[in-house]
Design an enzyme around this catalytic site. Structure first.
Site, PDB file in Angstrom:
ATOM      1  N   ARG A  16      38.811  53.948  44.976  1.00 52.59           N
ATOM      2  CA  ARG A  16      39.968  53.949  44.077  1.00 52.59           C
ATOM      3  C   ARG A  16      41.258  53.796  44.855  1.00 52.59           C
ATOM      4  O   ARG A  16      41.891  52.759  44.853  1.00 52.59           O
ATOM      5  CB  ARG A  16      39.983  55.233  43.231  1.00 52.59           C
ATOM      6  CG  ARG A  16      40.943  55.172  42.034  1.00 52.59           C
ATOM      7  CD  ARG A  16      42.387  55.473  42.373  1.00 52.59           C
ATOM      8  NE  ARG A  16      42.598  56.782  42.971  1.00 52.59           N
ATOM      9  CZ  ARG A  16      43.773  57.215  43.417  1.00 52.59           C
ATOM     10  NH1 ARG A  16      44.849  56.421  43.356  1.00 52.59           N
ATOM     11  NH2 ARG A  16      43.897  58.415  43.973  1.00 52.59           N
ATOM     12  N   ASP A  17      41.645  54.824  45.577  1.00 54.86           N
ATOM     13  CA  ASP A  17      42.917  54.827  46.284  1.00 54.86           C
ATOM     14  C   ASP A  17      42.953  53.739  47.349  1.00 54.86           C
ATOM     15  O   ASP A  17      43.996  53.111  47.580  1.00 54.86           O
ATOM     16  CB  ASP A  17      43.138  56.203  46.922  1.00 54.86           C
ATOM     17  CG  ASP A  17      44.579  56.442  47.339  1.00 54.86           C
ATOM     18  OD1 ASP A  17      45.402  55.537  47.165  1.00 54.86           O
ATOM     19  OD2 ASP A  17      44.880  57.537  47.830  1.00 54.86           O
ATOM     20  N   HIS A 210      45.094  66.374  49.009  1.00 50.76           N
ATOM     21  CA  HIS A 210      45.061  64.924  49.214  1.00 50.76           C
ATOM     22  C   HIS A 210      46.161  64.622  50.232  1.00 50.76           C
ATOM     23  O   HIS A 210      47.343  64.618  49.902  1.00 50.76           O
ATOM     24  CB  HIS A 210      45.320  64.190  47.898  1.00 50.76           C
ATOM     25  CG  HIS A 210      45.294  62.702  48.016  1.00 50.76           C
ATOM     26  ND1 HIS A 210      44.196  61.947  47.648  1.00 50.76           N
ATOM     27  CD2 HIS A 210      46.214  61.818  48.473  1.00 50.76           C
ATOM     28  CE1 HIS A 210      44.454  60.658  47.854  1.00 50.76           C
ATOM     29  NE2 HIS A 210      45.670  60.565  48.360  1.00 50.76           N
ATOM     30  N   HIS A 212      47.763  62.389  53.633  1.00 46.29           N
ATOM     31  CA  HIS A 212      47.824  61.085  54.284  1.00 46.29           C
ATOM     32  C   HIS A 212      48.103  61.245  55.778  1.00 46.29           C
ATOM     33  O   HIS A 212      48.592  62.291  56.218  1.00 46.29           O
ATOM     34  CB  HIS A 212      48.917  60.228  53.636  1.00 46.29           C
ATOM     35  CG  HIS A 212      48.520  59.631  52.324  1.00 46.29           C
ATOM     36  ND1 HIS A 212      49.115  58.504  51.807  1.00 46.29           N
ATOM     37  CD2 HIS A 212      47.586  60.004  51.412  1.00 46.29           C
ATOM     38  CE1 HIS A 212      48.561  58.201  50.638  1.00 46.29           C
ATOM     39  NE2 HIS A 212      47.636  59.110  50.378  1.00 46.29           N
ATOM     40  N   CYS A 243      49.713  54.799  48.039  1.00 50.05           N
ATOM     41  CA  CYS A 243      50.235  54.525  46.704  1.00 50.05           C
ATOM     42  C   CYS A 243      51.049  53.235  46.695  1.00 50.05           C
ATOM     43  O   CYS A 243      52.035  53.118  47.424  1.00 50.05           O
ATOM     44  CB  CYS A 243      51.098  55.682  46.217  1.00 50.05           C
ATOM     45  SG  CYS A 243      51.825  55.389  44.589  1.00 50.05           S
ATOM     46  N   ASN A 252      45.753  56.794  54.238  1.00 58.23           N
ATOM     47  CA  ASN A 252      44.897  57.916  53.871  1.00 58.23           C
ATOM     48  C   ASN A 252      44.171  58.444  55.101  1.00 58.23           C
ATOM     49  O   ASN A 252      43.929  57.712  56.063  1.00 58.23           O
ATOM     50  CB  ASN A 252      43.851  57.474  52.842  1.00 58.23           C
ATOM     51  CG  ASN A 252      44.388  57.497  51.424  1.00 58.23           C
ATOM     52  OD1 ASN A 252      44.905  58.499  50.959  1.00 58.23           O
ATOM     53  ND2 ASN A 252      44.251  56.380  50.731  1.00 58.23           N
TER      54      ASN A 252
END
Length: 315
Positions: A16-17, A210, A212, A243, A252
């Site tokens: 996803r990300d 979450h 980074h 993002c 990430n």
């Protein structure tokens, strides 16, 4: 595939990300193979896509198919990101077992990311929670408070405002509320302080981290989160992602490096590093030329490395 109990849940967000931040689209069949390989390496939770407008993120247009495929994998918790009630309805219809909703603490980022103010977004959490509560089959709702540690558009985000939004999301019906370092701005002292405060505010409903690695602080921030009691950590294979609506928000945490760190610290993840590293070949096939990151895949594990809870030494 390792099958023992785990101490820390590594939640893979690459499909996803990671993929939403790449201009090209990975073919659906390769997404199937990638999810299979990640689960086969022992990952127990994968965020496989997002239910957003394909005009906005064409890379996610096949998420319903990917969810349906992933549901066939025994023991895998299948997550999907949703921005609103319509996305939640589509995700549930496809078979998602858990939904994640991003609620930004930064007003500027919230408008850029989902076109809503934080207050409007929290009202959407309430609508989604009400929809899920009306169903017989349980589907969990997780909220990630994004830009919780700073925003590249707005700048600093007051910590009390972050906690206020987290509290409001829990009151709106979220099963858990975590914090996201969307722009890679966090430092370990801040991470430890914020997650300690989150647990004080929400107790068992305090969610995961979450984080980074945009500025090289990712794994240091992981250790700080662990110190604060966090036991669910998001990461992306090969460090894919960031993002697309937050300038400069690349990087990430690399799943391979995270697993190595946790296992080296004596925390069981259930993940087989060798199988995980092999799964990178599917990314190379589906996105040729895309930069892949990670120190462990390049250097390998050190002589004498032992998985947590194991007596077997790797040479």
């Amino acid at each position: 595939m390792r099958t023992e109990e785990i101490d820390v849940l590594v939640s893979e967000v690459g499909p996803r990300d990671g993929l939403q931040s790449v201009d090209r689209t990975m073919p659906t069949e390769l997404k199937f193979r990638w999810v299979d390989a990640l689960a086969g390496a022992g990952l127990r939770e994968i965020e496989v896509g997002s239910f957003v407008s394909p005009k906005r993120l064409p890379q996610m247009a096949d998420t319903g198919q990917v969810v349906a495929h992933a549901r066939g994998i025994e023991g895998l918790n299948v997550l999907a990101l949703v921005p609103n009630l319509r996305g939640a309805q589509d995700a549930v219809a496809a078979g998602a077992q858990a939904l994640t909703m991003p609620i930004s603490a930064s007003r500027a980022h919230s408008l850029a990311n989902i076109g809503k103010t934080p207050e409007e977004a929290i009202r959407e959490v309430s609508r989604v929670a009400g929809f899920l509560a009306s169903r017989d089959e349980p589907v969990s709702l997780e909220v990630g408070v994004s830009t919780a540690f700073g925003c590249t558009i707005q700048g600093p985000v007051p910590e009390d405002e972050v906690l206020e939004i987290a509290r409001a999301c829990a009151e709106a019906g979220a099963d858990s509320v975590g914090l996201s370092d969307t722009t890679g701005s966090a430092n370990p002292a801040q991470v430890r302080r914020m997650f300690t405060a989150l647990r004080r505010e929400l107790g068992e409903r305090a969610g995961g981290a979450h984080l980074h690695n945009t500025r090289g602080q990712g794994l240091a921030n992981v250790v700080a989160a662990l110190d604060a009691g966090v036991r669910t950590l998001d990461s992306s294979q090969a460090g894919l992602g960031g993002c697309p609506y937050a300038p400069g928000a690349s990087g990430n945490i690399v799943t391979e490096d995270l697993v190595y760190l946790l296992e080296s610290m004596g925390l069981r993840t259930g993940v087989d590093l060798e199988a995980l590293i092999e799964a990178r070949e599917i990314i190379r096939e589906g996105l040729p030329g895309e930069p892949l990151y990670g120190h462990v895949p390049d250097a390998g594990v050190h002589n004498g490395f032992v998985y947590a809870g194991s007596q077997e030494v790797t040479r």
